[in-house]
Write a protein that holds these residues in place. Structure first.
Motif, PDB file in Angstrom:
ATOM      1  N   LYS A   1       0.823  -1.212   0.000  1.00  0.00           N
ATOM      2  CA  LYS A   1       0.000   0.000   0.000  1.00  0.00           C
ATOM      3  C   LYS A   1       0.858   1.264   0.000  1.00  0.00           C
ATOM      4  O   LYS A   1       0.587   2.217  -0.739  1.00  0.00           O
ATOM      5  CB  LYS A   1      -0.928   0.018   1.204  1.00  0.00           C
ATOM      6  N   SER A   2       1.931   1.268   0.814  1.00  0.00           N
ATOM      7  CA  SER A   2       2.794   2.462   0.870  1.00  0.00           C
ATOM      8  C   SER A   2       3.425   2.735  -0.493  1.00  0.00           C
ATOM      9  O   SER A   2       3.554   3.888  -0.916  1.00  0.00           O
ATOM     10  CB  SER A   2       3.887   2.269   1.921  1.00  0.00           C
ATOM     11  N   VAL A   3       3.806   1.666  -1.184  1.00  0.00           N
ATOM     12  CA  VAL A   3       4.439   1.785  -2.502  1.00  0.00           C
ATOM     13  C   VAL A   3       3.426   2.250  -3.539  1.00  0.00           C
ATOM     14  O   VAL A   3       3.648   3.216  -4.270  1.00  0.00           O
ATOM     15  CB  VAL A   3       5.079   0.444  -2.925  1.00  0.00           C
ATOM     16  N   SER A   4       2.296   1.538  -3.610  1.00  0.00           N
ATOM     17  CA  SER A   4       1.300   1.872  -4.637  1.00  0.00           C
ATOM     18  C   SER A   4       0.729   3.276  -4.420  1.00  0.00           C
ATOM     19  O   SER A   4       0.511   4.018  -5.379  1.00  0.00           O
ATOM     20  CB  SER A   4       0.180   0.834  -4.651  1.00  0.00           C
ATOM     21  N   ASP A   5       0.498   3.653  -3.167  1.00  0.00           N
ATOM     22  CA  ASP A   5      -0.021   4.997  -2.893  1.00  0.00           C
ATOM     23  C   ASP A   5       0.937   6.063  -3.409  1.00  0.00           C
ATOM     24  O   ASP A   5       0.530   7.033  -4.062  1.00  0.00           O
ATOM     25  CB  ASP A   5      -0.230   5.192  -1.386  1.00  0.00           C
ATOM     26  N   TYR A   6       2.225   5.890  -3.127  1.00  0.00           N
ATOM     27  CA  TYR A   6       3.194   6.906  -3.519  1.00  0.00           C
ATOM     28  C   TYR A   6       3.386   6.949  -5.033  1.00  0.00           C
ATOM     29  O   TYR A   6       3.369   8.020  -5.646  1.00  0.00           O
ATOM     30  CB  TYR A   6       4.546   6.667  -2.834  1.00  0.00           C
ATOM     31  N   TYR A   7       3.567   5.769  -5.637  1.00  0.00           N
ATOM     32  CA  TYR A   7       3.826   5.715  -7.078  1.00  0.00           C
ATOM     33  C   TYR A   7       2.599   6.151  -7.883  1.00  0.00           C
ATOM     34  O   TYR A   7       2.725   6.866  -8.883  1.00  0.00           O
ATOM     35  CB  TYR A   7       4.279   4.313  -7.489  1.00  0.00           C
ATOM     36  N   ASN A   8       1.412   5.731  -7.463  1.00  0.00           N
ATOM     37  CA  ASN A   8       0.203   6.097  -8.204  1.00  0.00           C
ATOM     38  C   ASN A   8      -0.124   7.584  -8.074  1.00  0.00           C
ATOM     39  O   ASN A   8      -0.667   8.192  -8.998  1.00  0.00           O
ATOM     40  CB  ASN A   8      -0.986   5.258  -7.726  1.00  0.00           C
ATOM     41  N   THR A   9       0.235   8.165  -6.944  1.00  0.00           N
ATOM     42  CA  THR A   9      -0.037   9.590  -6.721  1.00  0.00           C
ATOM     43  C   THR A   9       0.938  10.483  -7.477  1.00  0.00           C
ATOM     44  O   THR A   9       0.554  11.514  -8.029  1.00  0.00           O
ATOM     45  CB  THR A   9       0.044   9.913  -5.214  1.00  0.00           C
ATOM     46  N   ASN A  10       2.183  10.059  -7.549  1.00  0.00           N
ATOM     47  CA  ASN A  10       3.225  10.967  -8.024  1.00  0.00           C
ATOM     48  C   ASN A  10       3.764  10.701  -9.428  1.00  0.00           C
ATOM     49  O   ASN A  10       4.387  11.587 -10.015  1.00  0.00           O
ATOM     50  CB  ASN A  10       4.401  10.935  -7.040  1.00  0.00           C
ATOM     51  N   PHE A  11       3.534   9.507  -9.964  1.00  0.00           N
ATOM     52  CA  PHE A  11       4.151   9.160 -11.241  1.00  0.00           C
ATOM     53  C   PHE A  11       3.136   8.656 -12.266  1.00  0.00           C
ATOM     54  O   PHE A  11       2.042   8.214 -11.907  1.00  0.00           O
ATOM     55  CB  PHE A  11       5.211   8.059 -11.058  1.00  0.00           C
ATOM     56  N   ILE A  12       3.534   8.720 -13.524  1.00  0.00           N
ATOM     57  CA  ILE A  12       2.863   7.973 -14.586  1.00  0.00           C
ATOM     58  C   ILE A  12       3.649   6.666 -14.698  1.00  0.00           C
ATOM     59  O   ILE A  12       4.831   6.677 -15.052  1.00  0.00           O
ATOM     60  CB  ILE A  12       2.896   8.721 -15.933  1.00  0.00           C
ATOM     61  N   ASN A  13       3.032   5.553 -14.371  1.00  0.00           N
ATOM     62  CA  ASN A  13       3.742   4.284 -14.261  1.00  0.00           C
ATOM     63  C   ASN A  13       3.531   3.407 -15.495  1.00  0.00           C
ATOM     64  O   ASN A  13       2.436   3.365 -16.058  1.00  0.00           O
ATOM     65  CB  ASN A  13       3.254   3.518 -13.020  1.00  0.00           C
ATOM     66  N   ALA A  14       4.591   2.699 -15.882  1.00  0.00           N
ATOM     67  CA  ALA A  14       4.489   1.799 -17.038  1.00  0.00           C
ATOM     68  C   ALA A  14       5.459   0.643 -16.853  1.00  0.00           C
ATOM     69  O   ALA A  14       6.460   0.753 -16.127  1.00  0.00           O
ATOM     70  CB  ALA A  14       4.794   2.540 -18.331  1.00  0.00           C
ATOM     71  N   ARG A  15       5.152  -0.470 -17.519  1.00  0.00           N
ATOM     72  CA  ARG A  15       6.037  -1.639 -17.511  1.00  0.00           C
ATOM     73  C   ARG A  15       6.293  -2.059 -18.951  1.00  0.00           C
ATOM     74  O   ARG A  15       5.372  -2.052 -19.765  1.00  0.00           O
ATOM     75  CB  ARG A  15       5.400  -2.822 -16.773  1.00  0.00           C
ATOM     76  N   PHE A  16       7.520  -2.434 -19.233  1.00  0.00           N
ATOM     77  CA  PHE A  16       7.850  -2.941 -20.565  1.00  0.00           C
ATOM     78  C   PHE A  16       8.740  -4.169 -20.440  1.00  0.00           C
ATOM     79  O   PHE A  16       9.745  -4.130 -19.719  1.00  0.00           O
ATOM     80  CB  PHE A  16       8.568  -1.872 -21.393  1.00  0.00           C
ATOM     81  N   ASP A  17       8.340  -5.231 -21.136  1.00  0.00           N
ATOM     82  CA  ASP A  17       9.200  -6.398 -21.278  1.00  0.00           C
ATOM     83  C   ASP A  17      10.306  -5.993 -22.254  1.00  0.00           C
ATOM     84  O   ASP A  17      10.028  -5.672 -23.409  1.00  0.00           O
ATOM     85  CB  ASP A  17       8.395  -7.585 -21.819  1.00  0.00           C
ATOM     86  N   MET A  18      11.534  -6.020 -21.800  1.00  0.00           N
ATOM     87  CA  MET A  18      12.644  -5.515 -22.617  1.00  0.00           C
ATOM     88  C   MET A  18      12.986  -6.409 -23.808  1.00  0.00           C
ATOM     89  O   MET A  18      13.843  -6.053 -24.626  1.00  0.00           O
ATOM     90  CB  MET A  18      13.893  -5.335 -21.746  1.00  0.00           C
ATOM     91  N   GLU A  19      12.304  -7.532 -23.926  1.00  0.00           N
ATOM     92  CA  GLU A  19      12.587  -8.432 -25.049  1.00  0.00           C
ATOM     93  C   GLU A  19      11.395  -8.570 -25.992  1.00  0.00           C
ATOM     94  O   GLU A  19      11.405  -9.402 -26.891  1.00  0.00           O
ATOM     95  CB  GLU A  19      13.014  -9.804 -24.505  1.00  0.00           C
ATOM     96  N   LYS A  20      10.361  -7.743 -25.778  1.00  0.00           N
ATOM     97  CA  LYS A  20       9.173  -7.802 -26.629  1.00  0.00           C
ATOM     98  C   LYS A  20       8.680  -6.398 -26.969  1.00  0.00           C
ATOM     99  O   LYS A  20       8.938  -5.451 -26.219  1.00  0.00           O
ATOM    100  CB  LYS A  20       8.045  -8.583 -25.925  1.00  0.00           C
ATOM    101  N   GLY A  21       7.937  -6.287 -28.066  1.00  0.00           N
ATOM    102  CA  GLY A  21       7.315  -5.014 -28.423  1.00  0.00           C
ATOM    103  C   GLY A  21       8.309  -3.871 -28.496  1.00  0.00           C
ATOM    104  O   GLY A  21       9.336  -3.950 -29.181  1.00  0.00           O
ATOM    105  N   GLU A  22       8.013  -2.801 -27.758  1.00  0.00           N
ATOM    106  CA  GLU A  22       8.908  -1.631 -27.736  1.00  0.00           C
ATOM    107  C   GLU A  22      10.132  -1.853 -26.851  1.00  0.00           C
ATOM    108  O   GLU A  22      11.056  -1.047 -26.851  1.00  0.00           O
ATOM    109  CB  GLU A  22       8.143  -0.402 -27.231  1.00  0.00           C
ATOM    110  N   GLY A  23      10.130  -2.957 -26.093  1.00  0.00           N
ATOM    111  CA  GLY A  23      11.181  -3.208 -25.113  1.00  0.00           C
ATOM    112  C   GLY A  23      12.600  -3.148 -25.638  1.00  0.00           C
ATOM    113  O   GLY A  23      13.437  -2.408 -25.089  1.00  0.00           O
TER     114      GLY A  23
END
Length: 390
Positions: free
Chosen positions: A66-88
């Motif tokens: 909760k502490s992590v998600s609250d801070y990251y969701n409030t303050n950042f635009i979050n994204a994940r990328f598989d570095m071996e697929k798609g744009e990764g």
């Protein structure tokens, strides 16, 4: 009615569960940057690989907190990328990502604000987020802040690290401001490492720091090593002058004439071969590279296996002399003995094939193929090599 109520509770539970953790955007990298710029926020990117164990542990143990998600969701635009697929793969190349997980904090222009890597717990993961979440990073690029005269030592230190690989000249200018700002502070070991990394000539502003802080520096290294560094800094200018940038030719006679009086014949030869090993591949002078590398890596036990495998790869691609290729085999064998990766074993297999050792070539090509498949990597090269060995 009871069934409907139970189903409703289940749906609510699923909805609540789905909202736990970091809210990663499911969109393109370009759209993520545009959103960050519009909202004046920093982008957080989790750069992962599907086969990476620590990546999965971050996803399981840290992202849902909760502490992590609250801070990251409030303050950042979050994204994940598989570095071996798609744009990764393109992002991995752009940002120099070589290990997983890597964590990138970017401004809306796609510039790196902060970069870190590896599994970390709740406190450390929040610490890097708070360090990156500085409002000035969201509204100005690193270069703009630097040009405006930013003198915060932490900012300058971080900027040096970020640009050291992809814009050395800028990072060097940043280092000069950093050491000017810190001129009255004692040097740390990290500071000394940075000072030496960006110190290439007695004409550099940082050379004055190196000389003026000699007494302090020799408490972090021996006086003999200090003298060696001083000599290397002095001959770096001679190396630079020895090189004709237009033709790519190095004037050996000029270099020896000026370097030997400073550091002696043996060290001068080593320094010149090191320069050729670094420079000749950049101008496709592989004949010169072959000769210099054979001399420079003559005592291969003195070198890191990562450096040896790089030389072995260049030989496998650009050298035809069988005696030279046999030497490259030795370098690749050392690398494989230390770390049997898909890349190392493929290079060794390729060298065996080129020197006519078909049995070993088949064996190591098969190992390389299996390692690539196991690690989720591309096995195309090893597969093609096996086909040529049938």
């Amino acid at each position: 009615m009871k069934k409907i109520f139970s189903l409703l509770i289940l749906c609510i539970s699923i909805l609540i569960f789905s909202q736990e953790g970091i809210n990663f955007q499911q969109t393109s990298f370009k759209e993520i940057l545009a959103k960050a710029k519009a909202e004046k926020k920093i982008v957080f990117i989790d750069a992962y690989a599907s086969w990476c164990g620590p990546c999965k542990l971050m996803e399981k143990n840290v992202f849902p907190l909760k502490s992590v998600s609250d801070y990251y969701n409030t303050n950042f635009i979050n994204a994940r990328f598989d570095m071996e697929k798609g744009e990764g793969p393109q992002l991995a190349m752009k940002y120099g990502i070589r290990s997983y997980p890597s964590f990138l904090f970017l401004n809306g222009d796609g510039e790196v604000v902060l970069k870190n890597m590896g599994y970390m717990g709740e406190d450390d993961f929040l610490t890097i987020a708070k360090e990156a979440n500085n409002p000035k990073y969201a509204t100005s690029s690193n270069k703009e802040l630097f040009e405006k005269g930013e003198k915060d030592p932490e900012f300058l230190l971080n900027m040096m690290r970020l640009y050291a690989d992809n814009d050395y000249d800028l990072a060097k200018k940043v280092s000069e401001r950093y050491f000017e700002v810190k001129k009255n502070d004692p040097l740390t070991k990290d500071d000394l490492g940075m000072l030496l990394y960006f110190l290439k000539s007695p004409n550099d502003p940082n050379y004055k720091v190196f000389v003026s802080k000699k007494a302090e520096i020799i408490t972090l290294m021996s006086e003999d090593i200090y003298k060696q560094f001083d000599a290397n800094i002095k001959i770096s200018k001679i190396l630079e002058t020895s090189l004709d940038q237009k033709t790519g030719v190095i004037n050996d006679a000029y270099f020896y004439k000026n370097a030997i009086p400073l550091i002696g014949k043996d060290d001068a030869e080593t320094a010149l071969n090191r320069m050729k090993v670094l420079f000749y591949p950049t101008v496709s002078n592989y004949t010169g590279y072959e000769k210099a590398a054979l001399e420079y890596y003559k005592n291969s036990d003195s070198f890191d296996t990562e450096e040896l495998i790089k030389a072995a790869w260049i030989f496998s691609e650009h050298v035809s002399n069988r005696i030279s290729l046999k030497k490259a085999e030795e370098w690749a064998e050392k690398a494989v003995m230390k770390s049997e990766t898909a890349e190392n074993t493929y290079i060794l297999a390729k060298l065996y094939a080129e020197t006519g050792n078909k049995d070993n070539a088949k064996m190591y090509a098969e190992i390389a193929k299996n390692l690539a498949v196991t690690q989720g990597k591309d096995a195309t090269l090893a597969t093609k090599l096996l086909e040529t060995l049938k």
